[in-house]
Design a protein around this motif. Structure first.
Motif, PDB file in Angstrom:
ATOM      1  N   ARG A 114      -0.789   6.415  -6.478  1.00  0.00           N
ATOM      2  CA  ARG A 114      -1.318   5.118  -7.020  1.00  0.00           C
ATOM      3  C   ARG A 114      -1.930   5.261  -8.228  1.00  0.00           C
ATOM      4  O   ARG A 114      -3.235   5.522  -8.426  1.00  0.00           O
ATOM      5  N   LYS A 115      -1.336   4.899  -9.229  1.00  0.00           N
ATOM      6  CA  LYS A 115      -1.898   4.964 -10.480  1.00  0.00           C
ATOM      7  C   LYS A 115      -3.188   4.223 -10.751  1.00  0.00           C
ATOM      8  O   LYS A 115      -4.223   4.396 -11.446  1.00  0.00           O
ATOM      9  N   ASN A 116      -3.154   2.735 -10.404  1.00  0.00           N
ATOM     10  CA  ASN A 116      -4.791   2.049 -10.468  1.00  0.00           C
ATOM     11  C   ASN A 116      -4.070   0.863  -9.184  1.00  0.00           C
ATOM     12  O   ASN A 116      -2.998   0.820  -8.777  1.00  0.00           O
ATOM     13  N   PRO A 117      -5.195  -0.194  -9.100  1.00  0.00           N
ATOM     14  CA  PRO A 117      -4.837  -0.870  -8.011  1.00  0.00           C
ATOM     15  C   PRO A 117      -3.651  -1.876  -8.278  1.00  0.00           C
ATOM     16  O   PRO A 117      -3.497  -2.396  -7.267  1.00  0.00           O
ATOM     17  N   LYS A 118      -3.059  -2.036  -9.317  1.00  0.00           N
ATOM     18  CA  LYS A 118      -1.798  -2.769  -9.322  1.00  0.00           C
ATOM     19  C   LYS A 118      -0.749  -2.186  -9.369  1.00  0.00           C
ATOM     20  O   LYS A 118       0.557  -2.734  -9.508  1.00  0.00           O
ATOM     21  N   THR A 119      -0.636  -0.777  -9.680  1.00  0.00           N
ATOM     22  CA  THR A 119       0.613  -0.066  -9.615  1.00  0.00           C
ATOM     23  C   THR A 119       0.818   1.233  -8.962  1.00  0.00           C
ATOM     24  O   THR A 119      -0.183   1.885  -8.638  1.00  0.00           O
ATOM     25  N   ILE A 120       1.993   1.261  -8.250  1.00  0.00           N
ATOM     26  CA  ILE A 120       2.308   2.522  -7.510  1.00  0.00           C
ATOM     27  C   ILE A 120       3.408   3.235  -8.132  1.00  0.00           C
ATOM     28  O   ILE A 120       4.268   2.838  -8.612  1.00  0.00           O
ATOM     29  N   ILE A 125       6.248   0.744  -9.586  1.00  0.00           N
ATOM     30  CA  ILE A 125       6.125  -0.422  -8.539  1.00  0.00           C
ATOM     31  C   ILE A 125       4.994  -1.203  -8.760  1.00  0.00           C
ATOM     32  O   ILE A 125       3.849  -1.001  -8.124  1.00  0.00           O
ATOM     33  N   PRO A 126       5.041  -2.397  -9.549  1.00  0.00           N
ATOM     34  CA  PRO A 126       3.880  -3.390  -9.543  1.00  0.00           C
ATOM     35  C   PRO A 126       3.644  -3.858  -8.439  1.00  0.00           C
ATOM     36  O   PRO A 126       4.528  -4.372  -7.773  1.00  0.00           O
ATOM     37  N   ILE A 127       2.352  -4.023  -8.060  1.00  0.00           N
ATOM     38  CA  ILE A 127       2.016  -4.644  -6.825  1.00  0.00           C
ATOM     39  C   ILE A 127       1.841  -6.047  -6.888  1.00  0.00           C
ATOM     40  O   ILE A 127       1.005  -6.768  -7.902  1.00  0.00           O
ATOM     41  N   PRO A 128       2.710  -6.942  -6.335  1.00  0.00           N
ATOM     42  CA  PRO A 128       2.672  -8.386  -6.501  1.00  0.00           C
ATOM     43  C   PRO A 128       1.154  -9.044  -6.258  1.00  0.00           C
ATOM     44  O   PRO A 128       0.595  -8.517  -5.298  1.00  0.00           O
ATOM     45  N   SER A 134       0.815  -1.047   0.009  1.00  0.00           N
ATOM     46  CA  SER A 134       0.144  -0.121   0.020  1.00  0.00           C
ATOM     47  C   SER A 134       0.557   1.180  -0.076  1.00  0.00           C
ATOM     48  O   SER A 134       1.961   0.998   0.418  1.00  0.00           O
ATOM     49  N   THR A 135       0.243   2.197  -0.284  1.00  0.00           N
ATOM     50  CA  THR A 135       1.031   3.766  -0.271  1.00  0.00           C
ATOM     51  C   THR A 135       1.296   3.825   1.165  1.00  0.00           C
ATOM     52  O   THR A 135       2.520   4.389   1.174  1.00  0.00           O
TER      53      THR A 135
END
Length: 272
Positions: free
Chosen positions: A147-153, A189-192, A121-122
């Motif tokens: 936070r660009k979208n739920p999958k990328t920061i 940063i892709p969120i795993p 999370s951010t």
């Protein structure tokens, strides 16, 4: 024959009564009196077999059970050290050392809460420490976090582009299983995904953070013991006593850190 079977039989019966397996030699001798000529000197059958079977059985069982008895003794013989905090405080800066050890354990727990969650999370990135030009910052001091979208920061590093290498290093060493990618002054940063592999990687990260905490506690232990050993005004026996208590205290905090790690690993792996 009666003498032989009585003695050998007693060895076998005794072994069975005590939950042991009778040795192979004893069982063989019960029905093979003519083995005397192959086994030893010319003695009366009863004397030779009774003595040899008895010796062999006793030797066999003493070897077999020695390790168990030794283990029990070693457990009972472990020295239990009582920690006298007032006594320790009389001879060195004990309260300072204790506070630093407690701080190390608290930092580990806080690190787990902020940085080792199943979903990045951010908020977790905000307080991630970064060492830059000899000083320590957190990422939010050096970058704008979006936070660009739920999958990328995205980290916007326009204000401090020279800190990008330090931020990348911090992200990779965070234990959050992150794979940051740089594009000019931005870090993506892709969120795993929460996969089994992701859980295992987070668990490994938890262990790595625990090891760092353990090392810092042991470093405090060794530093204070060295100070005591270098103090010529203290008697050798007194130094040994202080050393034992300092080591016991450090071990206590290491065990606490280990308990916190194991609870976190259990949570990350989804164990009930």
């Amino acid at each position: 024959m009666l003498k032989i079977t009585t003695s050998v039989g007693a060895q076998v019966a005794s072994a069975l009564r005590n939950g042991r397996s009778p040795c192979y030699f004893a069982l063989q001798c019960l029905g093979k009196l003519d083995t005397k000529s192959q086994l030893g000197p010319k003695l009366p059958s009863s004397t030779f077999l009774n003595n040899n079977v008895s010796d062999w059985c006793c030797t066999y069982h003493s070897i077999r059970f020695y390790a168990k008895n030794k283990d029990k003794k070693s457990n009972k013989g472990q020295k239990k050290v009582l920690i006298d905090e007032n006594f320790l405080a009389e001879h060195f800066k004990f309260n300072t050392m204790k506070a630093e050890m407690e701080k190390a354990v608290a930092a580990l727990k806080n690190n787990y809460i902020k940085n080792l969650s199943l979903r990045s999370s951010t908020g977790a990135l905000d307080s991630l420490p970064v060492t830059f030009e000899g000083d320590e910052y957190v990422i939010q001091d050096l970058a704008q976090i979006v936070r660009k979208n739920p999958k990328t920061i995205i980290l916007n590093m326009t204000s401090f582009p020279q800190a990008i290498p330090s931020v990348l290093e911090s992200l990779k060493a965070s234990g959050m299983n992150l794979n940051p990618q740089q594009d000019k002054t931005s870090i993506f940063i892709p969120i795993p995904k929460v996969t089994k592999e992701h859980r295992e990687n987070l668990s490994k990260g938890a262990k790595a953070l625990f090891i760092k905490t353990k090392d810092s506690i042991k470093e405090l232990q060794n530093k204070n013991i060295k100070l005591l050993k270098d103090n010529d005004a203290l008697a050798t026996d007194l130094v040994h006593t202080l050393q034992d208590q300092i080591t016991a205290l450090a071990d206590k905090y290491v065990l606490e850190a280990q308990r916190i790690m194991e609870e976190k690993q259990k949570e990350l792996k989804g164990d009930s």
